[in-house]
Design an enzyme around this catalytic site. Sequence first.
Site, short mmCIF file in Angstrom:
data_model
loop_
_atom_site.label_atom_id
_atom_site.label_comp_id
_atom_site.label_asym_id
_atom_site.label_seq_id
_atom_site.Cartn_x
_atom_site.Cartn_y
_atom_site.Cartn_z
N ASP A 170 0.44 -1.15 -0.08
CA ASP A 170 0.01 -0.34 0.32
C ASP A 170 1.03 1.18 -0.06
O ASP A 170 0.58 1.88 0.64
CB ASP A 170 -1.11 -0.33 1.34
CG ASP A 170 -2.31 1.18 1.48
OD1 ASP A 170 -2.64 1.21 2.39
OD2 ASP A 170 -2.71 1.37 -0.08
N LYS B 176 2.75 3.72 -5.65
CA LYS B 176 2.45 2.48 -6.55
C LYS B 176 3.43 2.19 -7.15
O LYS B 176 3.26 1.03 -7.90
CB LYS B 176 1.64 3.44 -7.24
CG LYS B 176 0.35 3.83 -6.13
CD LYS B 176 -0.28 3.15 -4.99
CE LYS B 176 -0.93 3.90 -3.75
NZ LYS B 176 -0.97 3.35 -2.53
N ASP C 26 -3.43 -2.57 -3.00
CA ASP C 26 -4.27 -2.11 -2.60
C ASP C 26 -4.22 -1.35 -4.20
O ASP C 26 -2.99 -0.75 -4.61
CB ASP C 26 -4.60 -0.80 -1.59
CG ASP C 26 -5.81 0.00 -1.14
OD1 ASP C 26 -4.95 0.88 -0.97
OD2 ASP C 26 -6.13 -0.19 -1.89
N ASN C 27 -5.17 -0.14 -4.01
CA ASN C 27 -4.96 0.78 -5.48
C ASN C 27 -4.48 -0.18 -6.52
O ASN C 27 -3.49 0.96 -7.22
CB ASN C 27 -4.29 1.66 -5.16
CG ASN C 27 -3.96 2.51 -3.51
OD1 ASN C 27 -3.21 2.14 -2.78
ND2 ASN C 27 -5.61 2.80 -3.53
N GLU D 55 -11.15 4.27 -1.72
CA GLU D 55 -11.83 4.72 0.05
C GLU D 55 -12.79 5.70 -0.22
O GLU D 55 -12.30 6.78 -0.65
CB GLU D 55 -10.63 5.14 0.87
CG GLU D 55 -9.17 5.61 0.31
CD GLU D 55 -8.54 4.72 0.01
OE1 GLU D 55 -8.83 3.50 -1.23
OE2 GLU D 55 -7.48 5.64 -0.20
#
Length: 214
Positions: free
Chosen positions: A141, A144, A169-170, A199
């Site tokens: 997380d 990136k 995540d993401n 989120e």
Amino acid sequence: TQSTRPQRLLGAVQKNATRGDPRSVVQAIDQFCRQKEWAMNVGDEKGCILDSVVSEVNPATVLELGTYCGYSTVRIASLLPPHAKLITLEFNPDFAAIARQVIAWAGLEDKVHLVEGASGDWIPKMTEQFGVKTFDLVFLDHWKDRYLPDTMLMEECGLLRKGSILLADNVICPGTPDYLEYVRSSPRYESQYFKSHLEYTKVEDGLEKSVFLG
Ligand SMILES: C[C@H](C[C@H]1O[C@@H](n2cnc3c(N)ncnc32)[C@H](O)[C@@H]1O)NC(=O)c1cc(-c2ccc(F)cc2)cc(O)c1O
Ligand SMILES: [Mg+2]
């Protein structure tokens, strides 16, 4: 002097959450982010997916890359079995300082080792510094564009074993295209996408769960 968003997030935890109650800490942060100020926590919707993966894996060793304010750290640590260890890396000292206090408010400091530093520097030192042989679960997380290089680094350092789970995540927003391509095309991983939302918004995002096949 002006307070920062992480400081205001910590204030909301100290005001609205019960000491020693991780669920109330998570709830206080989600309420703050929905009602007051957006913040880049994994959030409640993707957080439920995170919880289900953690519960399924029941890991003894967890690595989290990118602590931020400790929201996912608290979610994960609150689900760990008694002697399990969660090591979380955060290189921004201001964020790390807030995360320590959030984790302490939840009463989870004994399960969590927060390391201030960059993943690229610390991943090669995991075994010598913390006596960790392999990680059962890794939650990615952080920046990136570091997901792929750090995954390759973990492979090289022998930190992944047959069955280790990577949860990222993401993968849609902000997006990690090179990482997704790698785990979805490599014969060494079995990947699964969990569609969700960024989120506290209606924007599409999701988590990618990848099993290392050894
Ligand atoms: C990167 C951040 C999370 C934290 O990671 C630490 N960090 C970094 N690189 C390293 C390292 N190499 N080693 C250790 N720590 C490291 C940093 O200092 C942040 O505290 N996360 C995000 O940027 C993030 C952004 C968004 C987002 C989405 C839509 C928007 F319009 C705007 C933002 C959503 C998310 O869900 C995120 O997670
Ligand atoms: Mg994130």
